[in-house]
Design a protein around this motif. Structure first.
Motif, mmCIF file in Angstrom:
data_model
loop_
_atom_site.group_PDB
_atom_site.id
_atom_site.type_symbol
_atom_site.label_atom_id
_atom_site.label_comp_id
_atom_site.label_asym_id
_atom_site.label_seq_id
_atom_site.Cartn_x
_atom_site.Cartn_y
_atom_site.Cartn_z
ATOM 1 N N UNK A 541 -70.088 -66.201 7.435
ATOM 2 C CA UNK A 541 -69.114 -66.531 8.472
ATOM 3 C C UNK A 541 -67.966 -65.517 8.465
ATOM 4 N N UNK A 542 -67.510 -65.156 7.270
ATOM 5 C CA UNK A 542 -66.431 -64.158 7.175
ATOM 6 C C UNK A 542 -66.876 -62.806 7.735
ATOM 7 N N UNK A 543 -68.102 -62.411 7.427
ATOM 8 C CA UNK A 543 -68.579 -61.108 7.865
ATOM 9 C C UNK A 543 -68.863 -61.062 9.363
ATOM 10 N N UNK A 544 -69.337 -62.162 9.935
ATOM 11 C CA UNK A 544 -69.531 -62.182 11.393
ATOM 12 C C UNK A 544 -68.183 -62.049 12.102
ATOM 13 N N UNK A 545 -67.149 -62.698 11.544
ATOM 14 C CA UNK A 545 -65.806 -62.554 12.124
ATOM 15 C C UNK A 545 -65.298 -61.115 11.975
ATOM 16 N N UNK A 546 -65.643 -60.483 10.856
ATOM 17 C CA UNK A 546 -65.263 -59.076 10.663
ATOM 18 C C UNK A 546 -65.977 -58.179 11.664
ATOM 19 N N UNK A 547 -67.237 -58.500 11.973
ATOM 20 C CA UNK A 547 -67.986 -57.726 12.976
ATOM 21 C C UNK A 547 -67.338 -57.840 14.357
ATOM 22 N N UNK A 548 -66.813 -59.033 14.664
ATOM 23 C CA UNK A 548 -66.085 -59.219 15.928
ATOM 24 C C UNK A 548 -64.869 -58.298 15.965
ATOM 25 N N UNK A 549 -64.145 -58.240 14.855
ATOM 26 C CA UNK A 549 -62.951 -57.388 14.790
ATOM 27 C C UNK A 549 -63.316 -55.915 14.934
ATOM 28 N N UNK A 550 -64.425 -55.490 14.304
ATOM 29 C CA UNK A 550 -64.850 -54.086 14.399
ATOM 30 C C UNK A 550 -65.195 -53.730 15.838
ATOM 31 N N UNK A 551 -65.907 -54.610 16.540
ATOM 32 C CA UNK A 551 -66.292 -54.299 17.916
ATOM 33 C C UNK A 551 -65.077 -54.280 18.840
ATOM 34 N N UNK A 552 -64.133 -55.180 18.622
ATOM 35 C CA UNK A 552 -62.918 -55.161 19.432
ATOM 36 C C UNK A 552 -62.157 -53.851 19.218
ATOM 37 N N UNK A 553 -62.126 -53.384 18.003
ATOM 38 C CA UNK A 553 -61.449 -52.117 17.706
ATOM 39 C C UNK A 553 -62.135 -50.952 18.419
ATOM 40 N N UNK A 554 -63.472 -50.942 18.392
ATOM 41 C CA UNK A 554 -64.228 -49.883 19.056
ATOM 42 C C UNK A 554 -63.996 -49.902 20.565
ATOM 43 N N UNK A 555 -63.898 -51.100 21.141
ATOM 44 C CA UNK A 555 -63.693 -51.201 22.590
ATOM 45 C C UNK A 555 -62.340 -50.634 22.995
ATOM 46 N N UNK A 556 -61.322 -50.836 22.148
ATOM 47 C CA UNK A 556 -59.996 -50.285 22.441
ATOM 48 C C UNK A 556 -59.988 -48.772 22.221
ATOM 49 N N UNK A 557 -60.667 -48.310 21.193
ATOM 50 C CA UNK A 557 -60.681 -46.889 20.857
ATOM 51 C C UNK A 557 -61.469 -46.076 21.877
ATOM 52 N N UNK A 558 -62.648 -46.600 22.294
ATOM 53 C CA UNK A 558 -63.504 -45.854 23.221
ATOM 54 C C UNK A 558 -63.130 -46.092 24.674
ATOM 55 N N UNK A 559 -62.475 -47.181 24.944
ATOM 56 C CA UNK A 559 -62.004 -47.512 26.296
ATOM 57 C C UNK A 559 -63.139 -47.431 27.313
ATOM 58 N N UNK A 560 -63.102 -46.493 28.251
ATOM 59 C CA UNK A 560 -64.116 -46.420 29.306
ATOM 60 C C UNK A 560 -65.488 -46.022 28.767
#
Length: 754
Positions: A541-560
């Motif tokens: 459960x902790x790691x799935x939540x961490x995966x959510x955080x990683x993808x959100x970070x990538x979406x902000x970094x890569x933007x379009x």
């Protein structure tokens, strides 16, 4: 050769085989051998003479000879160990060896030093020296176990260990004897009572046809008599690791007889039981280096239940007399002893280095010789494990040998470790459960835990179901975050189910509502399956939540440039691979996991076979699964807030950076609040996983319970944590509610039409 034998296991029967071997020959020929049987219960410190003849006369003094003694336990027909004794002075007409052998339960040590040289055998280290040899499998002989040997003459259930003069050397099981182990050695039917073990005459030095080896509770020629039983409980005394009892028997015909018995107190034990063969009049208990008068009786009884408390303490003479009296010879001190009892009416007894003195009702001193050992240390260094202290109640022939375990260690040799999976409910609440008592009559800690467990289960189940409903919709699974949260919802619901099963299985293990077989099944399932799965899904459960955080970070970094479809494919792979990887990480702990049956306390504990590497691995795993996902969440939230603030500051320069930062922090504050809440709720559990000291009772019991239950709140509130703060997920949930309402109203209208 004269052998003096002692053994740890007094109920065992050993075969002792001494062989005169030629160390210069590749065949390692056995020139002579002699086999004897040793029964520790019958003769504790036995001495036996064995005669081995050299092959030629005069003997060849240029050769190198030695005696190898192999020992086997006959009841299980298992190998115990080997000893090697070189013959140094071959020029003498007769050589005599006088050796002492201590037989331990774990003497045989396999080694890799000569493993490559042993073709059909195993490399073994001698128990008495730093030397190795190849112990051959049946049918093989020689230095390297590469010479074929005929063992067909030995009985099929025996062990063939070599040959001498073309004659097989056979080790017989306990029910066979003879050079080929083909003669039956059966005891009469019902020869021994009360589960006593019968030993046939050929293995006994007794003149009888057989002898009976009795358990600790019985004695007699047929184990027909019960020993006196004494139950001692401790009141207002710190529970010691062990208790020493001195039993004194008084007689008008002779001096008082003195017997010493030592008993270990297990991790959660309250009452100590002593079994005594001889009747006694007085019992003195020693606990924590203090002495207590436990029993004083005129007529010996067969069963006594008593307790010791500070009021019964027999004070040491060092604390009662000044240095002048203590320096006096012992026999001249007795005047001071009588004077002390006359002055101190509150004193019932005291102890010096050689005597135990009672102050009678008439305030006179009545002193008895008290035999005490200055050292209870075991002669064997291999009996206990994990740096436990080994103690025995007799210097040569102990009736009891115990291991004083360090904290959190279990077992008769301290071989099990209670914290092998980190902190568990078994350790925190295990001793609070009362055996065979319903939940309504259990202690408050158990009742409160049952209520809290069900509340968390209900809340967590509702949260888990609502989250699964939300994240199972297509609109929430357009990116990988939705898939991770869907998987997290499943693990959260699983955590709630396993968390509840853990408590009730633990409760049922202390009840008598099931058969013994089902009771053991529940205990093993609770330990081997539920506890492991509970740890695994919590970490997942902790790691799935961490995966959510990683993808959100990538979406902000890569933007379009953020590739949604690619992230979705990655998420599907991670969801499959992560549980498999997590399960593999638990394999080392699972392989060493055991259920330890504490028969004294009538409890079972989930423990592991301890090793320092496993402990280090367990703590590393615990910290990694806790801090790594937490670090990812914190760094993700920080990066998202700072990155979006910079983007907004570049597009709108009318405001300062800090004003934009406050706006973005307010917008993404749920990304900071969630990790903070997780830290607050789970940090007590991390603390108790380290500091929980396995004591029977603790002032921090409620802290341990609160910390344990708080650690499950994040899993129980996944809907509140991820759905309600998000506009998209909250809208999807309302769409579900609207859809359900529409279906409900349409079905209601259809029923009204009909």
């Amino acid at each position: 050769m004269t052998l003096r034998l002692t053994a740890d296991d007094r109920l065992a029967t050993y075969a002792i085989v001494s062989m005169l071997i030629d160390d210069d020959d590749e065949r390692q020929e056995i020139h002579a051998y002699e086999e004897s049987v040793y029964i520790p219960k019958e003769s504790c410190s036995a001495k036996m003479n064995q005669y081995l003849l050299f092959p030629t006369r005069p003997k060849n003094v240029s050769k190198k000879y030695g005696v190898r003694t192999d020992i086997f336990e006959k009841n299980k027909l298992s190998y115990a160990g080997s000893w090697y004794f070189p013959i140094d002075f071959l020029f003498l007409p007769v050589n005599r060896l006088a050796v002492s052998i201590q037989i331990s339960r774990h003497l045989s040590h396999t080694s890799s030093n000569c493993a490559s040289d042993c073709q059909h055998g195993s490399c073994i280290k001698y128990s008495n020296r730093d030397k190795h040899f190849c112990r051959c499998f049946p049918g093989w002989s020689g230095v390297h176990c590469n010479i074929s040997m005929n063992c067909e003459l030995c009985f099929s259930g025996s062990i063939c260990i070599g040959s001498s003069k073309n004659r097989s050397i056979c080790i017989c099981p306990v029910y066979k004897f003879g050079p080929r182990c083909i003669i039956d050695s059966l005891c009469p039917i019902d020869a021994c009572q009360n589960n006593g073990r019968c030993v046939p005459s050929h293995m006994s030095a007794s003149a009888k046809d057989y002898i009976c080896i009795c358990s600790d509770q019985f004695y007699g020629s047929k184990c027909q008599f019960s020993k006196s039983k004494v139950d001692v409980s401790l009141t207002d005394i710190k529970i010691p690791s062990y208790l020493i009892a001195y039993f004194l028997t008084l007689s008008n015909q002779s001096n008082p007889s003195n017997a010493i018995v030592i008993r270990k107190l297990t991790l959660f034990q309250q009452t100590v039981t002593f079994n005594i063969t001889e009747p006694f009049h007085m019992m003195i208990a020693q606990a924590n280096y203090k002495y207590y008068l436990a029993i004083l009786q005129h007529s010996p009884k067969t069963f006594i239940s008593t307790s010791i408390s500070p009021a019964q303490e027999c004070i040491l003479s060092d604390l009662l007399f000044n240095s002048t009296i203590l320096k006096m010879p012992q026999y001249t001190r007795f005047g001071a002893y009588y004077e002390l009892c006359g002055k101190r009416h509150d004193l019932s007894c005291f102890v010096d280095e050689s005597f135990f003195c009672l102050c009678t009702n008439d305030h006179h001193a009545n002193c008895l010789k008290l035999i005490r050992y200055s050292n209870f240390q075991c002669s064997s260094k291999t009996y206990c494990e994990n740096e436990a202290q080994c103690l025995q109640d007799h210097q040569v022939c102990p009736s009891t040998r115990i291991c004083v375990c360090p904290k959190c260690f279990f077992g008769n040799r301290c071989q099990f470790y209670a914290k092998g999976l980190g902190s568990t409910l078994d350790e925190i609440l295990g001793y609070e459960f009362k055996n065979k008592i319903p939940i309504s009559r259990q202690p408050m800690t158990v009742q409160v835990s049952a209520i809290v467990t069900m509340i968390i289960f209900i809340i967590g189940t509702i949260n888990g179901i609502l989250s699964i409903m939300t994240f199972s919709r297509k609109n929430t699974q357009k990116v990988g975050c939705g898939l991770y949260l869907f998987a997290s919802s499943i693990t959260s619901l699983s955590t709630m189910i396993l968390f509840t099963l853990k408590f009730w299985f633990l409760f049922l293990s202390h009840q008598d509502v099931l058969s013994e077989r089902n009771q053991k099944l529940i205990i093993n399932v609770n330990c081997m399956l539920i506890e492991t799965l509970l740890k695994m899904v919590s970490h997942l459960d902790n790691w799935f939540n961490a995966c959510v955080a990683i993808e959100r970070t990538l979406s902000v970094y890569q933007r379009a440039n953020f590739a949604r479809s690619e992230m979705k494919r990655v998420a599907k792979r991670v969801i499959i691979v992560l549980p498999i990887f997590m399960g593999c990480l638990f394999i080392p702990q699972l392989l060493n996991l055991h259920v330890f049956e504490d028969k004294t306390e009538e409890r079972s504990w989930c423990v592991v076979i301890y090793s320092p590497r496993l402990q280090m691995y367990t703590y590393t795993l615990l910290f990694f699964h806790y801090f790594a996902p937490l670090f990812i969440n914190v760094m993700s939230a920080t990066f998202i807030i700072i990155a979006t603030t910079r983007q907004r500051a570049l597009s709108k320069i009318d405001r300062s950076f800090w004003k934009h930062f406050k706006i973005k922090f307010k917008q993404y504050k749920h990304l900071v609040i969630s990790p903070t809440i997780i830290v607050v709720l789970t940090s007590p559990y991390l603390i108790i996983s380290i500091v929980l000291d396995c004591n029977k009772s603790s002032n921090l019991l409620w802290f341990y319970l609160v910390g344990y239950f708080l650690s499950f709140i994040p899993a129980a509130s996944i809907f509140i944590t991820f759905v309600l703060p998000s506009t998209l997920y909250r809208q999807e949930f309302w769409n579900i509610i609207i859809s359900v309402r529409k279906r409900f109203y349409s079905s209601r209208l259809n029923r009204q039409k009909f």
